[in-house]
Design an enzyme around this catalytic site. Structure first.
Site, short mmCIF file in Angstrom:
data_model
loop_
_atom_site.label_atom_id
_atom_site.label_comp_id
_atom_site.label_asym_id
_atom_site.label_seq_id
_atom_site.Cartn_x
_atom_site.Cartn_y
_atom_site.Cartn_z
N GLU A 35 0.87 -1.18 0.00
CA GLU A 35 0.00 0.00 0.00
C GLU A 35 0.90 1.22 0.00
OE1 GLU A 35 -3.01 -0.04 -0.59
OE2 GLU A 35 -3.46 -2.15 -0.30
N CYS A 37 -1.95 9.17 2.82
CA CYS A 37 -1.56 8.67 1.50
C CYS A 37 -2.61 8.94 0.44
CB CYS A 37 -1.24 7.17 1.58
SG CYS A 37 -2.62 6.16 2.14
#
Length: 453
Positions: A210, A244
């Site tokens: 990720e 993010c």
């Protein structure tokens, strides 16, 4: 054999004993984890405030509350996910049946980042436990109080053979990556993601990565400007932009640029007054992060915001004008800066996004269904929202993950269970045998084609 190897061997022995496989034991472990989470809520929220300056509301909204929600969702669906699924087989194998049985991968390594240290530790851990794995959790040294709180929580909830929490710095991560695991789940930046993938390749270990990237936010001419400004700003206020999936740059149609900038100024005054001493607004992770971001503002005239306070490690959410090729558009900012690029045609915005790596997230503000269709058809991205930011990662039924340089693999809800499981197919044959598959083949080809049609 060193201490770490002995610890991992004990966990492998625990897994091999079969203790994590029975479904009632997995459910009981998840219920104990939920109980420990509720007991440790105050401890975790205080640690988040100490490490990152997160207000307890934001700490619960983006961390503890999401984990609790994910735990309850997993418990309510686990029996259906974990059961064998019937599958079709070829007529060539008649009579036969088949099923797919999820089985645990084994010992899973979870390496978590500092920016959401509770959520990004515990959600993949929940998926690992639900699938019947043992796990090693490596919390980030960048949030030390939270790492210690997590280790206390896990000792309270689960035996160390099942889940081992190993805090530490870069050396600890390197030592763990030198060991063999059955699966690695990593959340972090692209540079370290490549290191993790190389280490995993040594043992042919599958991974979920990720990562991050440049997540664009497109504001079309038909956008509801007050709504867009409020929700874009909210996406940057969360964790001071250290997210993010935060909007990383704005692509704004020329016809609405001035209105959007004016509304962003107004919303900033409402949502984040006195940014430097505002307890609702988190600080940056370190002086190094502050200096990097503040350095990017030197020589620029902010359209919105622009305040800096090194003493508090805070930078006001700041919008600055940029052109293609600007350094602000080359690397993930991971902070409260928001470069704005103006476009005249939607195709120009699409080409600019395509010129970079595929983003983890994409946001689009518009009231035009045609614009939504065109952007979704022509751009590849991990996930996103129309007329909002960030909230796509909060859905338990939605897969979360990147594409291309922004990551690989999916998790959340059933997708996390699948990632942490091996889907094992089994064919069940009866004793009746069709001779067509055996030699001599003679004139059987036409019959074979008929059976395989």
């Amino acid at each position: 054999m060193n201490h770490l190897e002995k610890r991992l061997d004990r966990q492998r022995a625990y897994f091999d004993s079969g203790a994590t496989r029975p479904l009632p034991r997995r459910e009981a472990a998840l219920r104990r984890l939920l109980q420990a989470l509720e007991q440790s809520e105050g401890d975790l929220l205080a640690a988040l405030e100490r490490d990152l300056g997160k207000h307890p509301f934001e700490g619960y909204e983006t961390e503890v509350g999401l984990v609790r929600q994910h735990l309850r969702y997993t418990l309510s669906h686990l029996r259906r996910w974990a059961g064998p699924k019937l599958a079709a087989v070829s007529p060539l194998h008649f009579p036969a049946g088949a099923f797919i049985r999820p089985e645990p991968r084994g010992l899973v390594l979870i390496i978590a980042p500092w920016n959401y240290p509770v959520q990004l530790c515990l959600i993949p851990l929940i998926d690992a436990i639900a699938a019947g794995n043992c796990a090693v959790l490596k919390p980030s040294e960048g949030a030390p109080a939270t790492a210690q709180a997590l280790c206390r929580l896990l000792r309270l909830a689960l035996p160390e053979g099942w889940v081992s929490c190993i805090p530490g710095g870069v050396e600890t991560t390197q030592a763990l990556l030198a060991e063999r695991f059955d699966y690695i789940f990593f959340t972090g930046g692209q540079r370290v993601g490549k290191i993790v993938m190389r280490a995993a390749a040594e043992h042919l270990t599958p991974v979920t990565l990720e990562l991050g990237g440049k997540s664009p936010c497109i504001v079309a001419p038909s956008a509801d400007i007050p709504l867009a400004a409020r929700r874009i700003l909210w996406g940057k206020l969360l964790n001071a932009g250290q997210t993010c999936v935060a909007p990383d740059y704005l692509l704004v149609h020329r016809s609405v640029k001035e209105a959007l900038v004016a509304e962003l100024r107004r919303q900033l005054a409402l949502l984040c007054p006195d940014f430097a001493h505002n307890g609702d607004y988190p600080r940056l992770a370190s002086a190094r992060a502050f200096d990097r971001l503040a350095g990017l503002l030197i020589g620029r005239t902010p359209l919105v915001g622009g305040g800096v306070c090194r003493e508090e490690l805070k930078i006001e959410p700041t919008v600055v004008e940029a052109e293609p090729g600007d350094p602000l558009l080359r690397e993930e900012l991971f902070g409260p800066l928001l470069p704005l690029v103006t476009f005249d045609r939607l195709g120009d915005a699409i080409r600019l996004v395509r010129a970079g790596e595929k983003p983890l997230a994409l946001y689009l503000f518009t009231r035009s269904a045609g614009t939504v269709r065109r952007v979704c058809e022509q751009l590849s991205f991990g996930g996103g929202c129309v007329n909002d930011t960030v909230v796509q990662m909060a859905g338990n039924a939605l897969p979360f993950g990147g594409v291309g340089a922004s990551g690989m693999g999916r998790y959340h809800g059933p997708h996390g269970f699948l990632a942490m499981s091996h889907q094992k197919p089994v064919v069940l044959r009866g004793s009746l045998d069709l001779p067509v598959r055996y030699p001599p083949y003679g004139e059987k080809l036409d019959l074979l084609k008929l059976l395989l049609r």
